[in-house]
Design a protein around this motif. Sequence first.
Motif, PDB file in Angstrom:
ATOM      1  N   ARG A 113       0.824  -1.203   0.000  1.00  0.00           N
ATOM      2  CA  ARG A 113       0.000   0.000   0.000  1.00  0.00           C
ATOM      3  C   ARG A 113       0.860   1.256   0.000  1.00  0.00           C
ATOM      4  O   ARG A 113       0.529   2.248  -0.655  1.00  0.00           O
ATOM      5  N   LEU A 114       1.975   1.217   0.741  1.00  0.00           N
ATOM      6  CA  LEU A 114       2.858   2.377   0.796  1.00  0.00           C
ATOM      7  C   LEU A 114       3.490   2.640  -0.565  1.00  0.00           C
ATOM      8  O   LEU A 114       3.614   3.803  -0.993  1.00  0.00           O
ATOM      9  N   ARG A 115       3.895   1.586  -1.264  1.00  0.00           N
ATOM     10  CA  ARG A 115       4.471   1.766  -2.606  1.00  0.00           C
ATOM     11  C   ARG A 115       3.436   2.346  -3.563  1.00  0.00           C
ATOM     12  O   ARG A 115       3.745   3.239  -4.375  1.00  0.00           O
ATOM     13  N   ARG A 116       2.220   1.841  -3.500  1.00  0.00           N
ATOM     14  CA  ARG A 116       1.153   2.371  -4.357  1.00  0.00           C
ATOM     15  C   ARG A 116       0.888   3.838  -4.042  1.00  0.00           C
ATOM     16  O   ARG A 116       0.695   4.660  -4.946  1.00  0.00           O
ATOM     17  N   TRP A 117       0.883   4.178  -2.742  1.00  0.00           N
ATOM     18  CA  TRP A 117       0.611   5.567  -2.347  1.00  0.00           C
ATOM     19  C   TRP A 117       1.731   6.490  -2.835  1.00  0.00           C
ATOM     20  O   TRP A 117       1.465   7.581  -3.337  1.00  0.00           O
ATOM     21  N   ARG A 118       2.974   6.058  -2.689  1.00  0.00           N
ATOM     22  CA  ARG A 118       4.089   6.895  -3.130  1.00  0.00           C
ATOM     23  C   ARG A 118       4.081   7.078  -4.642  1.00  0.00           C
ATOM     24  O   ARG A 118       4.393   8.173  -5.141  1.00  0.00           O
ATOM     25  N   ALA A 119       3.736   6.025  -5.372  1.00  0.00           N
ATOM     26  CA  ALA A 119       3.648   6.155  -6.826  1.00  0.00           C
ATOM     27  C   ALA A 119       2.536   7.131  -7.207  1.00  0.00           C
ATOM     28  O   ALA A 119       2.720   8.000  -8.077  1.00  0.00           O
ATOM     29  N   ALA A 120       1.370   7.012  -6.547  1.00  0.00           N
ATOM     30  CA  ALA A 120       0.271   7.934  -6.829  1.00  0.00           C
ATOM     31  C   ALA A 120       0.626   9.358  -6.401  1.00  0.00           C
ATOM     32  O   ALA A 120       0.246  10.334  -7.069  1.00  0.00           O
ATOM     33  N   ASP A 121       1.356   9.481  -5.305  1.00  0.00           N
ATOM     34  CA  ASP A 121       1.771  10.808  -4.838  1.00  0.00           C
ATOM     35  C   ASP A 121       2.735  11.449  -5.836  1.00  0.00           C
ATOM     36  O   ASP A 121       2.646  12.657  -6.111  1.00  0.00           O
ATOM     37  N   ALA A 122       3.659  10.669  -6.391  1.00  0.00           N
ATOM     38  CA  ALA A 122       4.596  11.211  -7.376  1.00  0.00           C
ATOM     39  C   ALA A 122       3.862  11.680  -8.632  1.00  0.00           C
ATOM     40  O   ALA A 122       4.161  12.754  -9.181  1.00  0.00           O
ATOM     41  N   VAL A 123       2.894  10.884  -9.081  1.00  0.00           N
ATOM     42  CA  VAL A 123       2.112  11.276 -10.261  1.00  0.00           C
ATOM     43  C   VAL A 123       1.329  12.553  -9.980  1.00  0.00           C
ATOM     44  O   VAL A 123       1.260  13.470 -10.816  1.00  0.00           O
ATOM     45  N   PHE A 124       0.717  12.636  -8.787  1.00  0.00           N
ATOM     46  CA  PHE A 124      -0.047  13.837  -8.425  1.00  0.00           C
ATOM     47  C   PHE A 124       0.850  15.068  -8.384  1.00  0.00           C
ATOM     48  O   PHE A 124       0.493  16.132  -8.920  1.00  0.00           O
ATOM     49  N   ARG A 125       2.027  14.964  -7.770  1.00  0.00           N
ATOM     50  CA  ARG A 125       2.920  16.120  -7.656  1.00  0.00           C
ATOM     51  C   ARG A 125       3.431  16.561  -9.026  1.00  0.00           C
ATOM     52  O   ARG A 125       3.556  17.762  -9.299  1.00  0.00           O
ATOM     53  N   THR A 126       3.701  15.603  -9.888  1.00  0.00           N
ATOM     54  CA  THR A 126       4.114  15.959 -11.246  1.00  0.00           C
ATOM     55  C   THR A 126       3.006  16.708 -11.984  1.00  0.00           C
ATOM     56  O   THR A 126       3.254  17.729 -12.644  1.00  0.00           O
ATOM     57  N   ALA A 127       1.784  16.196 -11.848  1.00  0.00           N
ATOM     58  CA  ALA A 127       0.653  16.859 -12.498  1.00  0.00           C
ATOM     59  C   ALA A 127       0.392  18.231 -11.882  1.00  0.00           C
ATOM     60  O   ALA A 127       0.022  19.182 -12.588  1.00  0.00           O
ATOM     61  N   LEU A 128       0.596  18.357 -10.569  1.00  0.00           N
ATOM     62  CA  LEU A 128       0.373  19.647  -9.902  1.00  0.00           C
ATOM     63  C   LEU A 128       1.391  20.682 -10.363  1.00  0.00           C
ATOM     64  O   LEU A 128       1.046  21.853 -10.614  1.00  0.00           O
ATOM     65  N   VAL A 129       2.643  20.270 -10.512  1.00  0.00           N
ATOM     66  CA  VAL A 129       3.681  21.188 -10.996  1.00  0.00           C
ATOM     67  C   VAL A 129       3.374  21.625 -12.430  1.00  0.00           C
ATOM     68  O   VAL A 129       3.492  22.808 -12.784  1.00  0.00           O
ATOM     69  N   ALA A 130       2.961  20.670 -13.258  1.00  0.00           N
ATOM     70  CA  ALA A 130       2.634  21.010 -14.646  1.00  0.00           C
ATOM     71  C   ALA A 130       1.465  21.981 -14.706  1.00  0.00           C
ATOM     72  O   ALA A 130       1.468  22.941 -15.496  1.00  0.00           O
ATOM     73  N   ALA A 131       0.451  21.760 -13.842  1.00  0.00           N
ATOM     74  CA  ALA A 131      -0.695  22.665 -13.826  1.00  0.00           C
ATOM     75  C   ALA A 131      -0.295  24.052 -13.327  1.00  0.00           C
ATOM     76  O   ALA A 131      -0.765  25.074 -13.846  1.00  0.00           O
TER      77      ALA A 131
END
Length: 306
Positions: A113-131
Amino acid sequence: MTSAFLSALGGRIAERWLTLLALPGLLFLAALTTAMVLGHEHWSDVERLRAWLDTLAASPASRSTGTVALVALGVLAGAAVTGAAAQSLGTGVELLWCAEPHGPLLRYLTDRRLRRWRAADAVFRTALVAAGRARIGGAADADRLAGIAERHYADRGRIAAAPPRHPFGMGDRLAAPGQRLWRAHRLELGAAWPHLWLLAGDGTRAELQAARLRLSASARLCAWGVGYLVLGFWWWPAALVGGVAVASGVRRGRAAAEAFAELTEALADLHMRDLAAALGVECEGGVDRVVGERLTRVLRKETEAA
């Protein structure tokens, strides 16, 4: 008055026994009987089941009142035992939902679950920076990128609101109020909870108890679902019922855990000043970390209240 009270109490106990144990147990025994009579080969053969019932009704033993009474008592006892077993299994399911990551399997689930959360967190932060860059630069697709970031944030939130510490999401959600209260106020919720409970009003406690009962009922539904899944080895339609029951129990359990956690945190937020006043801890302004630490020390009996 005492007789009326005892009668009402007995009625409630009988109603609870009938609802929680007898009726679900009777349904399971009926499914078990159907599975034994039909099996996989004749899973939908209603005539075969009817013929078996007719043969049973035509037997000489069925004409004996005593035999019928004994069979009825045996069926009720079997239903009660089955219901009690499901209730015990439901308690185990509830404990599993809230379990700490002890043991290889639970640690593996927590790490997963922690690996899944970190992967989702990385995707979210990348998308947030792009936005953010698109918004600053005045790009035409800034709103679209912001929507993508919001969707990725929701994806991360479906795993956990914070980095997971438990094998299952319900454990993280139920532990979140205590973690947030400790970070914000240095108040130990486990030590403060009995005192907060006594300070709460009847309506608040009723809401908390209802959410807690819904959580237990959800775990019990999962336990019944497991029973039907096992029964599916002999009669496959039971596996469908079991799968639906388990899925519904998990979904209801998540909602109940969410409601109970929110109510727990709200109770602490609303009554921390009352708790400080009741324990003699000075709290002139808001409850800050200093006041929270004093409350925690008093509740742990480490010092006397100021």
